[in-house]
Design a protein around this motif. Structure first.
Motif, mmCIF file in Angstrom:
data_model
loop_
_atom_site.group_PDB
_atom_site.id
_atom_site.type_symbol
_atom_site.label_atom_id
_atom_site.label_comp_id
_atom_site.label_asym_id
_atom_site.label_seq_id
_atom_site.Cartn_x
_atom_site.Cartn_y
_atom_site.Cartn_z
ATOM 1 N N MET A 18 22.678 -1.635 -5.746
ATOM 2 C CA MET A 18 22.142 -2.791 -5.050
ATOM 3 C C MET A 18 20.743 -3.165 -5.533
ATOM 4 O O MET A 18 20.386 -4.337 -5.532
ATOM 5 C CB MET A 18 22.126 -2.511 -3.537
ATOM 6 N N GLU A 22 20.107 -6.905 -6.517
ATOM 7 C CA GLU A 22 19.136 -7.737 -5.807
ATOM 8 C C GLU A 22 18.109 -8.306 -6.775
ATOM 9 O O GLU A 22 17.685 -9.456 -6.662
ATOM 10 C CB GLU A 22 18.450 -6.896 -4.727
ATOM 11 N N THR A 343 12.513 1.832 -4.569
ATOM 12 C CA THR A 343 11.913 0.496 -4.634
ATOM 13 C C THR A 343 10.392 0.580 -4.651
ATOM 14 O O THR A 343 9.725 -0.420 -4.853
ATOM 15 C CB THR A 343 12.335 -0.327 -3.408
ATOM 16 N N ALA A 344 9.844 1.769 -4.419
ATOM 17 C CA ALA A 344 8.392 1.955 -4.443
ATOM 18 C C ALA A 344 8.082 2.972 -5.531
ATOM 19 O O ALA A 344 8.799 3.956 -5.667
ATOM 20 C CB ALA A 344 7.899 2.463 -3.083
ATOM 21 N N ARG A 367 -0.759 1.072 -0.383
ATOM 22 C CA ARG A 367 -0.026 -0.182 -0.150
ATOM 23 C C ARG A 367 -0.971 -1.376 -0.112
ATOM 24 O O ARG A 367 -0.625 -2.448 -0.600
ATOM 25 C CB ARG A 367 0.745 -0.091 1.177
ATOM 26 N N GLY A 372 3.634 -0.069 -3.897
ATOM 27 C CA GLY A 372 4.576 0.494 -2.932
ATOM 28 C C GLY A 372 4.462 2.008 -2.876
ATOM 29 O O GLY A 372 4.307 2.649 -3.913
ATOM 30 N N ALA A 373 4.533 2.567 -1.672
ATOM 31 C CA ALA A 373 4.396 4.012 -1.525
ATOM 32 C C ALA A 373 5.283 4.519 -0.406
ATOM 33 O O ALA A 373 5.332 3.924 0.661
ATOM 34 C CB ALA A 373 2.949 4.378 -1.234
ATOM 35 N N GLU A 374 6.000 5.599 -0.677
ATOM 36 C CA GLU A 374 6.837 6.222 0.350
ATOM 37 C C GLU A 374 6.213 7.545 0.761
ATOM 38 O O GLU A 374 5.919 8.385 -0.070
ATOM 39 C CB GLU A 374 8.254 6.447 -0.199
ATOM 40 N N ARG B 29 11.942 -8.477 2.327
ATOM 41 C CA ARG B 29 12.330 -7.512 1.283
ATOM 42 C C ARG B 29 11.098 -6.848 0.677
ATOM 43 O O ARG B 29 11.071 -5.649 0.448
ATOM 44 C CB ARG B 29 13.110 -8.214 0.166
ATOM 45 N N ARG B 33 10.333 -2.825 0.701
ATOM 46 C CA ARG B 33 10.200 -2.105 -0.566
ATOM 47 C C ARG B 33 8.848 -1.397 -0.653
ATOM 48 O O ARG B 33 8.751 -0.321 -1.254
ATOM 49 C CB ARG B 33 10.366 -3.070 -1.747
ATOM 50 N N ARG B 34 7.822 -1.992 -0.054
ATOM 51 C CA ARG B 34 6.485 -1.420 -0.061
ATOM 52 C C ARG B 34 6.484 -0.031 0.586
ATOM 53 O O ARG B 34 5.608 0.773 0.335
ATOM 54 C CB ARG B 34 5.584 -2.386 0.719
ATOM 55 N N TYR B 35 7.466 0.232 1.460
ATOM 56 C CA TYR B 35 7.553 1.528 2.139
ATOM 57 C C TYR B 35 8.666 2.394 1.555
ATOM 58 O O TYR B 35 9.039 3.406 2.126
ATOM 59 C CB TYR B 35 7.778 1.319 3.646
ATOM 60 N N GLY B 36 9.234 1.960 0.432
ATOM 61 C CA GLY B 36 10.269 2.765 -0.219
ATOM 62 C C GLY B 36 11.656 2.596 0.370
ATOM 63 O O GLY B 36 12.542 3.394 0.066
ATOM 64 N N PHE B 37 11.876 1.588 1.204
ATOM 65 C CA PHE B 37 13.233 1.341 1.708
ATOM 66 C C PHE B 37 14.051 0.667 0.609
ATOM 67 O O PHE B 37 13.533 -0.143 -0.160
ATOM 68 C CB PHE B 37 13.197 0.471 2.969
ATOM 69 N N CYS B 38 15.339 1.012 0.539
ATOM 70 C CA CYS B 38 16.215 0.489 -0.517
ATOM 71 C C CYS B 38 17.263 -0.450 0.065
ATOM 72 O O CYS B 38 17.750 -0.246 1.173
ATOM 73 C CB CYS B 38 16.934 1.635 -1.216
ATOM 74 N N PRO B 39 17.640 -1.476 -0.718
ATOM 75 C CA PRO B 39 18.686 -2.392 -0.239
ATOM 76 C C PRO B 39 20.071 -1.759 -0.349
ATOM 77 O O PRO B 39 20.330 -0.968 -1.254
ATOM 78 C CB PRO B 39 18.564 -3.578 -1.200
#
Lengths: 443, 443
Positions: A18, A22, A343-344, A367, A372-374, B29, B33-39
């Motif tokens: 994805m 995306e 994504t980060a 951030r 981006g940072a996890e 979105r 993504r800035r927090y590392g969440f993925c779609p």
């Protein structure tokens, strides 16, 4: 307990698939917007009579249809062209012309499932409605080219034809009535060769061997666009329709050159008929040099009247559709798909269980710098956290225990190069850390 | 002829609505993504047994369901949480934990249509699955705050509670069995007031007047989070569950402060129960200061076990859902929605009918500089073209006739300031033109 499962022919998109999907969709939007095309959206469900009889017998058969709770006959859209026609007929007074729209949305077809074919897939269409100008034909070509290069493709060819050339020839041969069967036979030429195509044209379309020969002479024209355009008048004769088609092709190639499209990416292919009775002018098909067998990845053309079933107004249009899922499969095969599972870029280890606030502040600082940072949510063993960071494909890990935080330091670890450096960091003076991260990301 | 129309309860999105909607979706979105969440993405259609009995009687009743051509009972998803549960149960081995996903997709509910309610709407969810850590509760709050400010809102409040506080009180009062009717009565407090709520609690939930008084004492706690957290132990007594809830609330507020969330945007509201039996820990609701009546625009919380109906594995999670369409309506009402009807800032007039190639080159030059440009497709009267450019809301028009092109000039017209300047331009030396456009766009 219910077994978790998807319906046959449907699929889930996990992050590794994805994320590039995306990203490709966002690239497509960026390209469309660059040319002033605007987004629209239409409902997934339409009144059944809006959808049936608009595509082919096949699309009618494949339609997901049912009676809703209000007793209405409804269907799920099987493409974005029929909804566009309905949309334009309904709103054209408000929209005005030229109306340039793009539409990215899923469509549904109850097809027989086979390798790589799904019953739900993403359509990615753009069209300009309300003008017959060749400028719009050219723009469509420019966008197809821009889409392909923006997605990272370099080795591809856009095949171009104009249906008026074929139509003109058939007019001259007095074969207008047999257009459909003639074109259907012609479409088989690449597969079955000249002789069998000629035979089928005679048997299925009822043309004479001489007529078949003349049609196939057209398809035999080869060379550069200039060479083919020079050969055509002799093959076609003095058909007005064909002459107009040839002129528009000339303007198309000149316009593409003026806008900077490399000539080697364009191919004039006077045998492609695409979609049979649907298109009336220019036709586009796009093939990857390295994967020709997957078929056209971006196709379209000009049609005379989009809205005829919904309105008396005449609205010509031109557009194309990007085969997004097919292209993503191709990118995977060609290994030009980045293998990203996050994504980060930055991973922050939650190292000292008592210092959550310090890690939250660190994450907020990174951030705020646009990176981006996890933050790992639990103070587990560092080894376990770094294993997670590796498996997700983070670029950089920030590691600081209680001691480092107290001393105003933080370790910046490059997870790909396997190198690390110690950097000065306090919440009040984070500049050195941010610089170190940016440097590492740029390297 | 078929009348072009949409189904009752469904709507088309025209460009003026779709442009800000697409932009808000892209903002969401970017925040995720800035927090590392993925779609991720899941099918619109699911096996019926995956969907039924998972929401409420209401969602079951509103479900779009039918038998497909293969004789399967299927339904269209009514939210993104049930598909997430199915997805996680199916793929957790491959996904690993913590699994942080976002999902933007339409859902369908055959609701009774009323003002502003549609049968198809966009859901915009994010969840972190696989950890009970308070760090994830805090991150959820940070993301809600970031979403709101990134979308352009400044005056809003995030209401926070933890269901453990209520649960603890009910445990102490021996009312665990009556949890649902008690909470259902409590939810009416803002509407019907203390006395009527107490009366209903006694009649509908079968509690004593004294028990009702103690429950309502909890809801009466007011003040800053610190003040309320200080009052709570006296109201709750020594329930272990409640004490744990209070501690997590303290950590949550401390974490939010550490990450820089302004205290005035957070409100501890121990009366909100949201979703009744669904949530088990922290709860979030977000209200606009200027439009409180539209209800919560971003809600969520922590749940103990997402996948219980599909798997024996225990997977806790926390997340929230952004009410995108409701927020867009609010932005329109608050006039913070930019009135844009075009996606490219520059309009190029097609002035001299013989010079299409020159205009195509000009457009390509502007786009190559990273500036979107729309070329009018027909050489109509200039007045007509500029009227179109005005109605679409372009910022700048480039106007050059044959003379100007021959002399190496182009007019750059600011369509908002109604000013214009003549700038040197040739395809070989476009720098001055590009600079002039950039200057005008920045002004």
């Amino acid at each position: 307990m219910i077994t978790p499962r998807t319906l046959k022919g449907f699929r889930d998109y996990l992050p590794e698939v994805m994320i590039p999907r995306e990203s490709a969709m966002q690239t497509a939007r960026t390209v469309f917007r660059r040319y002033g095309f605007c987004p629209i959206d239409t409902p997934a469900l339409e009144h059944l009579d809006v959808l049936t009889g608009k595509g082919s017998d096949e699309t009618d058969r494949q339609l997901y249809r049912f009676v809703d709770n209000g007793g209405r006959d409804v269907g799920m859209r099987f493409d974005l062209t029929v909804p566009l026609a309905r949309f334009v007929a309904q709103h054209i007074g408000k929209l005005g012309t030229p109306f340039k729209r793009y539409h990215l949305a899923p469509v549904w077809r109850g097809e027989n499932t086979q390798a790589g074919r799904y019953r739900e897939f993403m359509q990615c269409d753009f069209d300009c409605v309300g003008t017959q100008s060749v400028a719009s034909d050219i723009e469509t070509l420019l966008i197809i080219h821009d889409l392909m290069t923006s997605l990272g493709f370099e080795r591809f060819k856009i095949h171009i034809n104009n249906r008026q050339v074929l139509t003109g020839l058939l007019e001259r041969l007095d074969l207008v009535e047999q257009t459909l069967p003639v074109l259907r036979s012609l479409d088989k030429l690449p597969k079955i060769g000249v002789e069998k195509t000629a035979a089928e044209m005679c048997s299925a379309a009822g043309v004479t061997p001489d007529q078949a020969e003349q049609v196939l002479k057209l398809a035999a024209c080869e060379g550069t666009p200039e060479e083919i355009l020079a050969q055509l008048p002799a093959v076609i004769g003095d058909s007005e329709t064909a002459v107009a088609g040839i002129e528009r092709l000339q303007q198309l190639f000149a316009g593409a050159a003026a806008a900077g499209v490399p000539a080697e990416r364009l191919k004039l292919d006077v045998s492609i008929a695409r979609g049979l009775d649907y298109y009336t002018g220019v036709i586009f098909e796009t093939f990857l040099d390295d994967l020709p067998k997957i078929g056209s990845v971006c196709s379209g053309g000009r049609y005379d009247n989009l809205v005829s079933t919904y309105s008396k107004q005449s609205l010509p249009g031109v557009g194309a559709s990007l085969g997004l899922d097919r292209l993503l499969a191709a990118m995977e095969q060609l290994k030009i798909l980045p293998a990203v599972r996050t994504t980060a870029p930055v991973f922050i280890a939650y190292f000292d269980g008592d210092r959550l606030d310090a890690y939250l502040r660190l994450a907020a600082t990174v951030r705020a710098a646009g990176i981006g940072a996890e933050l790992y949510p639990e103070p587990k063993r560092l080894g376990q956290q770094l294993k997670y960071a590796d498996s997700r494909g983070f670029r950089i890990a920030l590691i600081a225990g209680g001691t480092e935080l107290a001393e105003g330091r933080c370790q910046v670890k490059d997870l790909q190069a396997k190198s690390a450096e110690d950097v000065a960091y306090t919440p009040e003076q984070p500049e050195q850390l941010i610089q170190a991260i940016k440097r590492m990301l740029a390297s």
